[in-house]
Design a protein around this motif. Structure first.
Motif, short mmCIF file in Angstrom:
data_model
loop_
_atom_site.label_atom_id
_atom_site.label_comp_id
_atom_site.label_asym_id
_atom_site.label_seq_id
_atom_site.Cartn_x
_atom_site.Cartn_y
_atom_site.Cartn_z
N ALA A 1 0.88 -1.18 0.00
CA ALA A 1 0.00 0.00 0.00
C ALA A 1 0.91 1.22 0.00
CB ALA A 1 -0.91 -0.02 1.23
N LYS B 1 0.80 4.33 -0.39
CA LYS B 1 0.59 5.64 0.23
C LYS B 1 1.43 5.79 1.50
CE LYS B 1 -3.61 4.86 3.04
NZ LYS B 1 -3.82 3.39 3.00
N ASP C 1 -0.49 -1.45 -4.28
CA ASP C 1 -1.86 -0.96 -4.25
C ASP C 1 -1.76 0.56 -4.24
OD1 ASP C 1 -4.83 -1.80 -3.67
OD2 ASP C 1 -4.44 -0.03 -2.44
N THR D 1 -7.18 1.33 -5.80
CA THR D 1 -8.23 1.36 -4.79
C THR D 1 -8.55 2.79 -4.38
OG1 THR D 1 -7.38 -0.77 -3.97
CG2 THR D 1 -8.93 0.36 -2.54
N ARG E 1 -14.53 -3.59 -3.50
CA ARG E 1 -14.13 -3.39 -2.11
C ARG E 1 -15.36 -3.50 -1.23
NH1 ARG E 1 -10.38 1.27 0.71
NH2 ARG E 1 -10.47 0.34 2.79
N HIS F 1 -12.36 -7.65 -2.24
CA HIS F 1 -11.36 -7.00 -1.41
C HIS F 1 -12.01 -6.46 -0.15
CE1 HIS F 1 -9.65 -3.11 -0.04
NE2 HIS F 1 -8.49 -3.64 -0.28
N HIS G 1 -10.41 -4.10 3.44
CA HIS G 1 -9.29 -3.63 4.25
C HIS G 1 -9.86 -3.15 5.57
CE1 HIS G 1 -5.72 -1.60 5.61
NE2 HIS G 1 -6.30 -0.43 5.56
N GLY H 1 -8.49 -2.05 8.53
CA GLY H 1 -7.99 -0.93 9.32
C GLY H 1 -6.52 -1.15 9.58
N SER H 2 -5.98 -0.42 10.54
CA SER H 2 -4.55 -0.47 10.77
C SER H 2 -4.24 -0.91 12.20
CB SER H 2 -3.96 0.91 10.50
OG SER H 2 -2.62 0.79 10.11
N GLY I 1 -4.59 -4.76 4.30
CA GLY I 1 -3.36 -4.62 5.09
C GLY I 1 -3.71 -4.47 6.56
N GLY I 2 -2.90 -3.71 7.27
CA GLY I 2 -3.19 -3.42 8.66
C GLY I 2 -2.45 -4.25 9.67
N GLU J 1 -2.21 -6.38 1.38
CA GLU J 1 -1.68 -5.09 0.95
C GLU J 1 -1.22 -4.26 2.14
OE1 GLU J 1 -5.17 -3.87 -1.37
OE2 GLU J 1 -5.96 -3.11 0.53
N PRO J 2 -0.14 -4.68 2.76
CA PRO J 2 0.35 -3.97 3.92
C PRO J 2 1.10 -2.69 3.54
CG PRO J 2 1.64 -5.97 3.52
CD PRO J 2 0.71 -5.82 2.38
N GLY J 3 0.95 -1.69 4.38
CA GLY J 3 1.78 -0.50 4.28
C GLY J 3 2.78 -0.52 5.42
N LYS J 4 2.23 -0.29 6.63
CA LYS J 4 3.07 -0.26 7.83
C LYS J 4 3.96 -1.47 7.99
CE LYS J 4 0.19 2.45 10.81
NZ LYS J 4 -0.88 2.44 11.80
N TYR K 1 3.88 6.45 6.56
CA TYR K 1 3.07 7.64 6.83
C TYR K 1 3.88 8.74 7.52
CZ TYR K 1 -0.20 3.93 5.84
OH TYR K 1 -0.82 2.87 5.26
C1 PLP Z 1 -3.74 2.37 3.65
C2 PLP Z 1 -4.22 1.11 3.08
C3 PLP Z 1 -3.59 -0.10 3.38
C4 PLP Z 1 -2.40 -0.22 4.30
O1 PLP Z 1 -2.68 -0.11 5.65
P1 PLP Z 1 -1.51 -0.40 6.71
O2 PLP Z 1 -2.15 -0.22 8.04
O3 PLP Z 1 -0.43 0.60 6.46
O4 PLP Z 1 -1.04 -1.78 6.49
C5 PLP Z 1 -4.05 -1.22 2.74
N1 PLP Z 1 -5.08 -1.19 1.90
C6 PLP Z 1 -5.73 -0.04 1.60
C7 PLP Z 1 -6.85 -0.07 0.63
C8 PLP Z 1 -5.32 1.14 2.18
O5 PLP Z 1 -5.97 2.27 1.88
#
Ligand code: PLP
Length: 408
Positions: free
Chosen positions: A55, A57, A76, A99, A142, A189, A191, A193-194, A226-227, A268-271, A365
């Protein structure tokens, strides 16, 4: 050695020297941590056909995106601009999912024409897609599973009141639109939360998605979002990734059997991929011994790392310059004319003017949410990989600040 030890050396490179060389504030990323995190996900989901979609962003530095690509990680994206950056880093549209959240349909049309697969987050969008593309392009949906989970209310995205996704309660309407336009739904799909620590919330939403899947015969992908939580504090309970991976994989494989076909599992992890790789190095400007508090001001603020003020998030702080100093109580604050606490009542090794402090978990972030508020320049960024430190974004200049201003 833990991520929170006062260790001034990353891959043999001294962070204080790096701060002197490139100046502060400075975002520093450790590529070996990203490699490790990718490997962990692959290991724990090894029983499935896993695809990791970063992810992006969380961190859109092109060097980070390139590293992801090198590691075989897809993306993503949430905007067309993120996709343009992805292309610059070498990604093709097929490696990227799109997304958007309530984006303009004109942008979405451009993204689809560019070859991105849309992950639709509203019924009007799905209808628009159907009218325009029918069955000629794949589409993902989604879903909003109506499950509340995540670190805090501001980072939950799947509860009933969340703006994200199409409520599963609207399944009849979804199916009506899909059938009317013969839309080929290739993926479902969600998602949640985090900062989700345990497998249970993932399993809970997965059930909702699996139940919905029976309505869609053309699925290739289940994307569980993700999350995944990482530790932010030395005493944080850490996620048992082995257990989480096994529980989700087992249930996913069971589902595939009942669905009748092996599907790809996407996450789809970000963190999880980039939070721990990043450190924000700042310099202490002044230490103010107020009768109420001792304030350590640093040459950064909520313009560079907004998470503490925006989400109340904790970032561990180390005084790299004085690791053996006496412990004292500080409010570590920024230089923005706005309340911008990085930490309140934090015990830290004595801070002296000029000391370099390290804010941990700054890879996700951090820079990507930074701004020029107070007309401050955004920090430079350095990536350390293969034992080499490389400047991957220079510090801004006054020219950058006025580059888009016209007519004065
Ligand atoms: C921001 C986001 C993520 C990532 O979330 P994390 O908590 O950073 O893993 C995954 N999927 C979507 C659609 C997002 O908007």
């Amino acid at each position: 050695m833990s991520n929170f030890d006062n260790n001034p050396v990353v891959q043999g490179i001294d962070l204080i020297a790096l701060a002197a060389q490139f100046g502060t504030p400075l975002y520093v990323y450790d590529g070996s941590v990203i490699r490790r995190q990718v490997q962990t996900l692959r290991d724990v989901f090894s029983g499935t056909d896993l695809r990791i979609k970063f992810a992006c962003k969380a961190n859109t530095n092109l060097a980070i995106l390139r590293l992801m690509r090198e590691l075989g990680v897809g993306l993503d994206v949430v905007s067309l601009q993120e996709f343009k950056l992805a292309e610059m880093a070498g990604f093709t549209a097929g490696e990227v999912t799109y997304t958007p959240s309530g984006a303009d349909f004109a942008e979405i049309a451009e993204a689809i024409e560019a070859g991105l697969t849309l992950n639709a987050d509203s019924i009007p969008l799905l209808r628009w897609f159907g009218e325009r593309f029918g069955s000629s392009k794949p589409c993902m949906i989604r879903l909003k599973p109506n499950v509340a989970a995540g670190g805090n209310a501001k980072i939950m995205t799947a509860h009933a009141e969340s703006k994200f996704g199409i409520s599963v309660l609207l399944m009849d309407e979804i199916l009506e639109v899909v059938r009317q336009y013969d839309i080929k739904i290739t993926g479902l799909h969600q998602h949640t939360g985090s900062d989700i620590k345990d497998a249970e919330p993932f399993l809970q939403v997965a059930e909702v998605v699996f139940n919905a899947a029976a309505n869609f015969p053309d699925l290739e992908v289940i994307d569980l979002g993700g999350g995944f939580k990482v530790s932010y504090r030395p005493d944080d309970a850490v996620t048992d990734m082995q257990l989480l991976g096994r529980k989700i994989s087992d249930r996913f494989n069971e589902f595939c059997q009942s669905y009748g076909r092996k599907l790809n599992l996407w996450v789809e992890p970000g963190k999880f991929l980039v939070s721990e790789c990043g450190t924000l190095l700042v310099k202490t400007t002044v230490v103010k011994e107020d009768p109420a508090k001792t304030f350590a001001h640093v040459d950064s603020g909520l313009n560079h790392l907004i998470r503490p003020m925006m989400y109340g998030s904790y970032h561990h702080i180390l005084n790299l310059s004085n690791p053996a100093g006496d412990l004292k109580l500080y409010n570590v604050v920024g230089y923005i004319c706005e309340t911008d606490n990085f930490a309140e009542d934090r015990m830290l090794n004595e801070i002296r003017p000029g000391d370099v402090l390290a804010f941990k978990n700054a890879g996700a972030y951090g820079f990507s949410m930074s701004s020029n508020y107070n007309s401050r320049f955004r920090p430079a960024e350095v990536l350390i990989d293969g034992g080499v430190a490389r400047l991957v974004r220079r510090r801004e200049t006054l020219e950058d600040l006025v580059a888009t201003q016209t007519g004065f």
